[in-house]
Design an enzyme around this catalytic site. Structure first.
Site, PDB file in Angstrom:
ATOM      1  N   CYS A   1      -0.554   3.016  67.776  1.00  0.00           N
ATOM      2  CA  CYS A   1      -1.393   2.728  66.614  1.00  0.00           C
ATOM      3  C   CYS A   1      -2.706   3.489  66.723  1.00  0.00           C
ATOM      4  O   CYS A   1      -3.014   4.101  67.743  1.00  0.00           O
ATOM      5  CB  CYS A   1      -1.646   1.224  66.482  1.00  0.00           C
ATOM      6  SG  CYS A   1      -2.638   0.547  67.836  1.00  0.00           S
TER       7      CYS A   1
ATOM      8  N   CYS B   1      -5.027   2.528  69.524  1.00  0.00           N
ATOM      9  CA  CYS B   1      -4.675   3.117  70.817  1.00  0.00           C
ATOM     10  C   CYS B   1      -5.283   4.514  70.953  1.00  0.00           C
ATOM     11  O   CYS B   1      -5.776   4.886  72.020  1.00  0.00           O
ATOM     12  CB  CYS B   1      -3.155   3.196  70.978  1.00  0.00           C
ATOM     13  SG  CYS B   1      -2.314   1.599  71.037  1.00  0.00           S
TER      14      CYS B   1
ATOM     15  N   ASP C   1      -6.484  39.844  51.207  1.00  0.00           N
ATOM     16  CA  ASP C   1      -6.613  41.178  51.771  1.00  0.00           C
ATOM     17  C   ASP C   1      -5.420  41.988  51.256  1.00  0.00           C
ATOM     18  O   ASP C   1      -4.415  41.405  50.845  1.00  0.00           O
ATOM     19  CB  ASP C   1      -6.604  41.085  53.304  1.00  0.00           C
ATOM     20  CG  ASP C   1      -6.510  42.443  53.952  1.00  0.00           C
ATOM     21  OD1 ASP C   1      -7.330  43.320  53.612  1.00  0.00           O
ATOM     22  OD2 ASP C   1      -5.605  42.637  54.796  1.00  0.00           O
TER      23      ASP C   1
ATOM     24  N   ASP D   1      -4.956  39.419  57.447  1.00  0.00           N
ATOM     25  CA  ASP D   1      -4.226  39.596  58.702  1.00  0.00           C
ATOM     26  C   ASP D   1      -4.943  40.413  59.762  1.00  0.00           C
ATOM     27  O   ASP D   1      -4.607  40.333  60.934  1.00  0.00           O
ATOM     28  CB  ASP D   1      -2.879  40.274  58.416  1.00  0.00           C
ATOM     29  CG  ASP D   1      -3.051  41.761  58.140  1.00  0.00           C
ATOM     30  OD1 ASP D   1      -3.859  42.103  57.255  1.00  0.00           O
ATOM     31  OD2 ASP D   1      -2.391  42.563  58.813  1.00  0.00           O
TER      32      ASP D   1
ATOM     33  N   ASP E   1     -10.535  40.887  59.073  1.00  0.00           N
ATOM     34  CA  ASP E   1     -10.473  39.695  58.215  1.00  0.00           C
ATOM     35  C   ASP E   1     -10.898  38.427  58.955  1.00  0.00           C
ATOM     36  O   ASP E   1     -10.985  37.364  58.348  1.00  0.00           O
ATOM     37  CB  ASP E   1      -9.043  39.493  57.685  1.00  0.00           C
ATOM     38  CG  ASP E   1      -8.590  40.622  56.784  1.00  0.00           C
ATOM     39  OD1 ASP E   1      -9.427  41.122  56.008  1.00  0.00           O
ATOM     40  OD2 ASP E   1      -7.413  41.015  56.874  1.00  0.00           O
TER      41      ASP E   1
END
Length: 715
Positions: free
Chosen positions: A38, A41, A440, A611, A615
């Site tokens: 849960c 926890c 891009d 990529d 970038d």
């Protein structure tokens, strides 16, 4: 260049965002936590771990039932385990090299306990029919004792998960969701034994066993849904090979995956899975990359072909020299990405965390108030205890605790099967709010094809050596075009973001890159020493799925932009082909960051798709980001989503899944809120027995899980 902190493209990266593109530099210890189930926890484990000297960070993944602990100074795993056990959490060191062989022992245990409680419950219900039908005297007492004989052993065995977790919490002075559940089972059983010993008319063994049965149903369905939804991490882990064939001094030896070192030669037979990232040194075969890239077609593997862990050798034996092993392989890094994403908290998880933190004290107080109030009103201890037990059960916030993780893991699993790897757990929430996309060009919307017919053999050899290990699409295209050449021996190789590549060859400087960088005009050129740059013909063609993706996103109402470092003519051609009206050419890495910042200043929520090294800054600066698996390491590190497929088509449904996931999260919170608004007053008013309360609580949890699993169907 895998460390973004030294990435040239990070020039212009906004202050405070560099860490998104860089690792934290800590050592990691992975712990198995079989007893967590849960949100409370999660909070408890992370709080305990972060309080240990030397621990820099701690992340708990509830779906995988494990904790990843980052340490900035040496910390013995035993210290972590002992500290957790003192806090009431069972823990053990997890050997991540064997993740793929992990068996579902916990699921089988839950199923066995569920079967035992279900079988016992049916028999108890049959016996209870006689009592409900009017049995009295010795007959009624006999049925009560038979029921007790079935129920007590059943509860001792089947309710162990609740008793054990509750006791671990109580013995260290804390509470969790299992404390009131265990208390409710014990109270219902205790009242029943009391009534049976005194020859009373009422016993609630049927309620106690039915409560356990429905709680186990809810917990098992929770477990199964987590395993199904978190299958991205599980499927990736399953691709890892625990034992490999190593070649050393001409001798073949089967060794553990963890014993491999960089430079080792590994033999992979047909049908075998490649265990490491490496280079083929002997053999010629075809490899299946579909599980990592989504592509169904086979790829040729010859000498000097780069291969990745998780791919399958199909037709002939291959000998591979390992370039990365263990935690550094592409496959293991992808597993880590998924693990981190599942453990990340968004703002809705924070709401669930607060609800779980308040749950134990509030529910105990409500149950106590219910008992005192009904005792004052009726003077009936049995009735007051029944109502208090019902309150303990019905107020369990399991539905709220499942609201976010059930949805996020199901959505991540769906996207992974489509070829998209979710790295950041908050990404889906942000993607649902995106209204603007910046693409891009090269390597994202287009893929280059190179031709070097005008180059001599020596130039091709140098060009191949420069580009064979580079990530930029133009470099990869050149390497593919010159694959038949023998690579030259180069030293001091460097990659210059937005410009090109350089190295030393026979005492001369060699450079390959843009004509602007080499003062040679537009295009791509190779320069050896002071000689005149030689042009390499490179043409761009639309990437598979690019046109369909841009049109689909425009139809969804997204504003599409194109920014490129390429010249204006080429950028305009691609923009026209894709019907993109907002475009800019000749954009430098820092200018891409500025472009995104300007859109954000206008109120846009920007998704960046790119990529290259150039970038990286833009990917980190954007509200959300996507990069392909072929991108530079720094770009993948800075992005939220990694595209595993060569085609862009899987990206089409990304905004749809993100929006649907956000709707499901909100629906789940609405379901759990309505449940509590209705159920708590009903229980306090005495209209819910412990049996009805257990059915209602389990039904709310199952409803939330089923609502989350709707993401697997039509959106």
């Amino acid at each position: 260049m895998s460390d973004a902190a030294f990435c040239p493209a990070c020039v212009g990266l906004p202050e405070g965002q560099l860490e998104k593109a860089a690792s934290n530099g800590t050592n990691q210890i992975v712990l198995s936590l079989p007893g967590i189930h849960c949100v409370a926890c999660i909070n408890g484990v992370e709080r305990v771990l972060r309080g240990i000297d030397g621990v820099a960070n701690a992340r708990v993944n509830l779906s995988m039932k494990r904790a990843t602990v980052g340490t900035n100074t040496p910390v013995a795993p035993e210290t972590l385990i002992d500290t957790l056990e003192l806090a009431g959490f069972e823990a053990s060191v997890l050997d991540t090299s064997l993740l793929g062989s992990d068996a579902d022992a916990y699921g089988r245990s839950l199923m066995t306990r569920l079967a035992v409680s279900g079988f016992a419950n049916m028999n108890i219900m049959l016996l209870s029919v006689a009592v409900w039908s009017g049995a009295v005297g010795a007959t009624m007492q006999m049925f009560h004792w038979i029921t007790a004989a079935i129920a007590i052993p059943t509860l001792i065995y089947a309710a162990q998960p609740f008793f054990q977790n509750g006791w671990r919490a109580l013995r260290v002075g804390r509470t969790n969701m299992d404390v009131p559940i265990a208390l409710a089972i014990l109270l219902a059983s205790g009242i029943s034994l009391y009534e049976t010993f005194l020859g009373g008319h009422h016993s609630y063994f049927d309620a106690a066993v039915t409560l356990t049965f429905f709680l186990l149903i809810g917990r098992y369905l929770d477990h199964r849904s987590r395993k199904a939804a978190a299958s991205a991490a599980a499927q990736l882990s399953a691709l890892e090979v625990p034992r490999v064939m190593r070649l050393r001094d001409g001798v073949r030896q089967m060794v553990d995956f963890a014993d491999l070192a960089i430079g080792d030669l590994v033999q992979v037979l047909p049908g075998g899975r490649i265990p490491v990232d490496g280079i083929v040194t002997a053999g010629r075969s075809q490899i299946d990359r579909s599980l990592l890239t989504g592509e169904s077609r086979l790829s040729d593997a010859i000498i000097n072909t780069a291969v990745t862990a998780g791919e399958v050798n199909m037709t002939a034996p291959l000998t591979i020299r390992a370039t990365t092993v263990g935690a550094d392989t592409t496959l293991r890094k992808m597993v880590t990405m998924v693990d981190q994403a599942e453990a990340t908290r968004n703002r809705y998880t924070a709401v669930a965390d607060k609800a779980a933190a308040l749950y134990a004290p509030v529910v105990h107080l409500l149950a106590l108030c219910a008992f005192i109030g009904w005792m004052a009103y009726s003077g009936d201890v049995r009735l007051s205890l029944n109502i208090a037990v019902a309150v303990l059960i019905i107020t369990c916030p399991c539905a709220m605790g499942l609201a976010v993780p059930a949805v996020s893991t199901t959505a991540a699993g769906r996207l992974f099967r489509a070829g998209l790897l979710v790295k950041d757990g908050t990404a889906l929430e942000r993607l649902a709010e995106v209204d603007t996309v910046v693409f891009d060009k090269t390597g994202t919307l287009t893929m280059p094809a190179a031709s070097g017919d005008a180059l001599d053999a020596q130039s091709k050899s140098i060009a191949l050596a420069l580009t064979q290990d580079a990530h930029h699409p133009v470099s990869q295209a050149i390497a593919a075009a010159f694959a038949g050449a023998t690579p030259a021996l180069l030293t001091n190789q460097q990659e210059h973001a937005g410009k090109g590549l350089s190295a030393q060859w026979n005492g001369q400087s060699v450079r390959l890159g843009s004509g602007e960088w080499l003062n040679a005009g537009r295009g791509t050129y190779l320069q050896i020493g002071d000689a005149k740059p030689q042009k390499i013909a490179v043409q761009s063609q639309l990437r598979d799925g690019a046109a369909a993706l841009v049109k689909a996103w425009q139809d969804m109402g997204l504003a599409v932009h194109l920014v490129s470092g390429d010249d204006a003519n080429e950028t305009a051609r691609i923009a026209a082909a894709l019907n993109i009206s907002n475009w800019q050419a000749g954009v430098k890495p820092a200018d891409k960051v500025t472009y995104i910042d300007e859109l954000a200043a206008q109120g846009a929520k920007v998704l960046m798709v790119g990529d290259g090294l150039n970038d990286t800054g833009a990917l980190a600066a954007a509200y959300a980001s996507v990069s392909p698996a072929t991108a530079a390491d720094a770009s993948r590190a800075a992005s939220d989503i990694v595209l595993l497929n060569d085609s862009l088509t899987p990206l089409i449904e990304l905004p749809l899944v993100a929006r649907a996931a956000l709707r499901r999260i909100r629906e789940n919170f609405a379901i759990s809120t309505v449940y509590n608004v209705i159920a708590i007053p009903v229980a306090l008013a005495g209209f819910a027995t412990p049996l009805i309360a257990s059915i209602a609580m389990s039904a709310s949890s199952i409803t939330v899980l089923l609502n989350a699993l709707r993401l697997k169907g039509r959106l």
